[in-house]
Scaffold this motif. Structure first.
Motif, PDB file in Angstrom:
ATOM      1  N   TRP A 453      22.329  44.797  46.447  1.00  0.00           N
ATOM      2  CA  TRP A 453      23.370  44.902  47.467  1.00  0.00           C
ATOM      3  C   TRP A 453      24.777  44.630  46.949  1.00  0.00           C
ATOM      4  N   VAL A 454      24.905  44.136  45.724  1.00  0.00           N
ATOM      5  CA  VAL A 454      26.238  43.806  45.233  1.00  0.00           C
ATOM      6  C   VAL A 454      27.107  45.047  45.037  1.00  0.00           C
ATOM      7  N   THR A 455      26.475  46.215  44.856  1.00  0.00           N
ATOM      8  CA  THR A 455      27.251  47.450  44.684  1.00  0.00           C
ATOM      9  C   THR A 455      27.162  48.370  45.894  1.00  0.00           C
ATOM     10  N   ALA A 456      26.632  47.841  46.999  1.00  0.00           N
ATOM     11  CA  ALA A 456      26.412  48.674  48.188  1.00  0.00           C
ATOM     12  C   ALA A 456      27.409  48.324  49.285  1.00  0.00           C
ATOM     13  N   GLY A 457      27.590  49.262  50.211  1.00  0.00           N
ATOM     14  CA  GLY A 457      28.388  49.023  51.403  1.00  0.00           C
ATOM     15  C   GLY A 457      29.812  48.584  51.096  1.00  0.00           C
ATOM     16  N   ILE A 458      30.233  47.485  51.756  1.00  0.00           N
ATOM     17  CA  ILE A 458      31.613  47.008  51.629  1.00  0.00           C
ATOM     18  C   ILE A 458      31.813  46.074  50.437  1.00  0.00           C
ATOM     19  N   MET A 459      30.723  45.734  49.734  1.00  0.00           N
ATOM     20  CA  MET A 459      30.836  44.747  48.661  1.00  0.00           C
ATOM     21  C   MET A 459      31.818  45.144  47.554  1.00  0.00           C
ATOM     22  N   PRO A 460      31.780  46.375  47.024  1.00  0.00           N
ATOM     23  CA  PRO A 460      32.727  46.716  45.960  1.00  0.00           C
ATOM     24  C   PRO A 460      34.186  46.553  46.389  1.00  0.00           C
ATOM     25  N   ARG A 461      34.492  46.968  47.610  1.00  0.00           N
ATOM     26  CA  ARG A 461      35.870  46.850  48.089  1.00  0.00           C
ATOM     27  C   ARG A 461      36.262  45.386  48.264  1.00  0.00           C
ATOM     28  N   LEU A 462      35.354  44.562  48.779  1.00  0.00           N
ATOM     29  CA  LEU A 462      35.649  43.143  48.941  1.00  0.00           C
ATOM     30  C   LEU A 462      35.800  42.473  47.584  1.00  0.00           C
ATOM     31  N   ALA A 463      34.928  42.808  46.646  1.00  0.00           N
ATOM     32  CA  ALA A 463      35.028  42.221  45.303  1.00  0.00           C
ATOM     33  C   ALA A 463      36.362  42.554  44.660  1.00  0.00           C
ATOM     34  N   ALA A 464      36.826  43.785  44.839  1.00  0.00           N
ATOM     35  CA  ALA A 464      38.119  44.173  44.283  1.00  0.00           C
ATOM     36  C   ALA A 464      39.252  43.394  44.946  1.00  0.00           C
ATOM     37  N   ALA A 465      39.157  43.162  46.263  1.00  0.00           N
ATOM     38  CA  ALA A 465      40.192  42.398  46.970  1.00  0.00           C
ATOM     39  C   ALA A 465      40.227  40.948  46.507  1.00  0.00           C
ATOM     40  N   VAL A 466      39.044  40.378  46.247  1.00  0.00           N
ATOM     41  CA  VAL A 466      38.975  38.994  45.766  1.00  0.00           C
ATOM     42  C   VAL A 466      39.581  38.890  44.367  1.00  0.00           C
ATOM     43  N   THR A 467      39.291  39.845  43.510  1.00  0.00           N
ATOM     44  CA  THR A 467      39.846  39.845  42.157  1.00  0.00           C
ATOM     45  C   THR A 467      41.372  39.915  42.173  1.00  0.00           C
ATOM     46  N   ALA A 468      41.942  40.582  43.172  1.00  0.00           N
ATOM     47  CA  ALA A 468      43.388  40.772  43.243  1.00  0.00           C
ATOM     48  C   ALA A 468      44.129  39.603  43.891  1.00  0.00           C
ATOM     49  N   LEU A 469      43.430  38.574  44.345  1.00  0.00           N
ATOM     50  CA  LEU A 469      44.100  37.461  45.024  1.00  0.00           C
ATOM     51  C   LEU A 469      45.029  36.708  44.065  1.00  0.00           C
ATOM     52  N   PRO A 470      46.032  36.015  44.595  1.00  0.00           N
ATOM     53  CA  PRO A 470      47.014  35.344  43.740  1.00  0.00           C
ATOM     54  C   PRO A 470      46.490  34.083  43.060  1.00  0.00           C
ATOM     55  N   HIS A 471      45.252  33.723  43.290  1.00  0.00           N
ATOM     56  CA  HIS A 471      44.655  32.541  42.660  1.00  0.00           C
ATOM     57  C   HIS A 471      43.166  32.796  42.477  1.00  0.00           C
ATOM     58  N   ARG A 472      42.585  32.112  41.539  1.00  0.00           N
ATOM     59  CA  ARG A 472      41.156  32.257  41.268  1.00  0.00           C
ATOM     60  C   ARG A 472      40.341  32.026  42.537  1.00  0.00           C
ATOM     61  N   ALA A 473      39.393  32.917  42.790  1.00  0.00           N
ATOM     62  CA  ALA A 473      38.558  32.821  43.987  1.00  0.00           C
ATOM     63  C   ALA A 473      37.127  33.193  43.637  1.00  0.00           C
ATOM     64  N   GLU A 474      36.190  32.617  44.384  1.00  0.00           N
ATOM     65  CA  GLU A 474      34.764  32.898  44.191  1.00  0.00           C
ATOM     66  C   GLU A 474      34.235  33.613  45.422  1.00  0.00           C
ATOM     67  N   LEU A 475      33.513  34.708  45.196  1.00  0.00           N
ATOM     68  CA  LEU A 475      32.934  35.489  46.286  1.00  0.00           C
ATOM     69  C   LEU A 475      31.505  35.031  46.546  1.00  0.00           C
ATOM     70  N   LEU A 476      31.224  34.629  47.783  1.00  0.00           N
ATOM     71  CA  LEU A 476      29.916  34.163  48.197  1.00  0.00           C
ATOM     72  C   LEU A 476      29.433  34.992  49.382  1.00  0.00           C
TER      73      LEU A 476
END
Length: 540
Positions: A453-476
């Motif tokens: 499921w990590v590459t399915a649905g909305i996950m890729p878009r959310l992962a990209a948004a988390v990577t772009a945040l102004p500070h280190r973030a962990e996706l859970l």
């Protein structure tokens, strides 16, 4: 960069040192004592689940074996039980622990911490600060100058740091006074704490009052007797008489056998420092506030101070000054303490005023018992933990913001989450690492391997948004969260307080919320507090 200097090696200072070290910030703890604490069974603290989780996460050691988790709570008035609480999943039991046990766990954890140095027999007597750092002087066998990036005063009610910075500490003296005893005995209520108001064996006089009994491990109990106003001496004979008559009253017969372990007098003051920050010098714990009337717990608030301050100091230490973020420490924590002190001031005349028309109002006694129960159990107006709903770090005008079971500014619920490596952990286990947490509510993911499921649905878009945040973030990812619909996205601060909940993947809103939670854009300009720090600092 220079380490953070922490003055005071009590639970608050040690907790702050551990929290900073977990985020790769070196610290020096100035301990004016010899580096160990005298066991005092009558000096205890009651911790709620949030504070227990904080200490256990930092130390890696369970506290339950060192303290007592109560099975229940009962309130009594004269001979009647007026209220009973059974603890369980819906309401976790508080933890009652001797303060020296808590300090010992923290000290043990620090012995394994390479980034923390504890300097014993080091009493602070001078502070100098400038734009780039702080210099502190200690006297003692190894009196010397210490250079730091910031200095945090965790040095108690008579704080030297507070006095050197000329910070006022207004409030009320001797709000309440208690005679205290720790003893080993058997009571009719196994593992239950109790509040007994107007016990029948003391029905008259100003000392009819109340007694609180709270169990500790190994058959030990702490008993607190409310004393009448004034400064009357509490003699050993008076205290032993209180012990004997109380135990006999509860046993409804002769005084049962007991072993007296420790005694004392606990005086409660209510005070709040005017400022918690002067440039690079900050206050925490009893140096910044005193409270404790009506069963409330001041030490626990000090631990929450450390949790709030640690991630903000760590971010400033690693990435340069963020003045708005550091200023938010005072704004958030001082507001939370101020609200609790106001609540206590409003309730004290009602509960301690005595007599008058109030004593004839139907239900008044039950209402008073409920208020006291809230103070002791950490709920309601008196006891509930403070929230940061009005924080300057709260984002504004997010188009995709939705409501969940946790209001913004309050601690998140400790749900099971899937970490980025595919393991199942508790949400609280990911706190305190300096990273923002982004939590997606995705029902059904728990039964599938992460790779499906990590590459399915909305996950890729959310992962990209988390990577772009102004500070280190962990996706859970979690199966469910109270009050949250599927595909809700939560943004959580490093100290576990909810920033916002968003309806789906909204990269722009998520970025704006993260930037707000971090204090906005970085500013290297000196603040008014910094520019005026030299006038308030000590001199060589």
């Amino acid at each position: 960069m220079d380490p953070v200097i922490i003055t005071g090696a009590g639970p608050v200072g040690l907790t702050l040192a551990l929290a900073l070290a977990r985020q790769e910030v070196p610290c020096v703890v100035l301990d004016e004592g010899p580096g160990k604490d005298e066991p005092r069974p009558a000096r205890t603290v009651v911790l709620r689940e949030e504070a227990v989780a904080l200490v256990e996460r930092l130390t890696g050691a369970p506290l339950t074996g060192l303290g007592s988790r109560w099975a229940g709570w009962r309130s009594m008035r004269r001979k009647q039980v007026t209220r009973e609480v059974v603890f369980g999943d819906a309401e976790p039991a508080p933890l009652h622990i001797a303060q020296h046990e808590l300090t010992g766990v923290l000290r043990t954890a620090l012995t394994r911490e390479r980034l923390v140095r504890i300097a014993v027999d080091s009493r602070l007597d001078g502070i100098e600060q400038e734009r780039s750092g702080v210099t502190a002087h200690t006297r003692g066998p190894a009196g010397t100058w210490w250079r730091g990036s910031y200095l945090v005063g965790c040095d108690g009610p008579r704080s030297t740091v507070r006095k050197l910075q000329d910070i006022r500490f207004p409030g009320r003296t001797a709000v309440e006074r208690y005679a205290v005893a720790a003893l080993r005995t058997e009571l009719p209520w196994t593992d239950e704490a109790l509040l007994h108001r107007m016990p029948p064996w003391r029905t008259t006089g100003p000392s009819a009052g109340e007694v609180v009994g709270r169990p500790l491990p190994d058959g030990v109990w702490r008993l607190d007797w409310l004393l009448p106003p004034g400064k009357d001496l509490v003699t050993p004979e008076l205290l032993v008489n209180r012990v004997r008559e109380t135990l006999a009253g509860w046993a409804d017969g002769p005084t049962p056998a007991y072993e007296l372990l420790d005694t004392g007098v606990h005086t409660v003051h209510h005070r709040l420092a005017r400022r918690w920050r002067v440039g690079r010098v900050l206050l925490a714990g009893d140096a910044a506030h005193l409270l404790g009337a009506l069963g409330t717990q001041g030490l626990e608030e000090g631990l929450l101070d450390a949790d709030n301050l640690a991630w903000k100091l760590a971010l400033a230490w690693h990435h340069g000054p963020r003045e708005a973020l550091l200023d938010s420490y005072q704004q958030e924590r001082r507001a939370a303490i101020s609200a609790r002190l106001r609540a206590a001031d409003q309730v004290l005349p009602l509960l301690r005023g005595g007599g008058g028309l109030r004593s004839y109002v139907p239900g008044a006694a039950r209402g008073n018992d409920a208020l006291l129960t809230d103070g002791h159990l950490g709920r309601g107006t008196l006891g509930a933990p403070g929230t940061y709903a009005d924080s300057p770090l709260a984002p504004r005008n997010l188009a995709g913001e939705v409501s969940v079971g946790t209001p913004p500014g309050t601690p998140v619920t400790d749900v099971r989450v899937t970490a980025e490596d595919g393991t199942f952990v508790r949400l609280r286990d990911r706190l305190g690492r300096g990273a923002l947490l982004v939590v997606l509510i995705a029902p059904g993911t728990g039964v599938w391997d992460r790779k499906h499921w990590v590459t399915a649905g909305i996950m890729p878009r959310l992962a990209a948004a988390v990577t772009a945040l102004p500070h280190r973030a962990e996706l859970l990812v979690t199966e469910s969260y109270p009050g949250a619909a599927a595909h809700t996205v939560l943004l959580v601060r490093p100290d576990g307080h909810l920033v916002t909940a968003l309806n789906g993947v909204r990269p722009a809103d998520l970025y704006a919320a993260a930037e707000s939670a971090l204090g906005g854009a970085t500013s290297g300009a000196p603040t008014e507090a910094e520019e005026g720090a030299g006038a308030a600092a000590g001199s060589r």
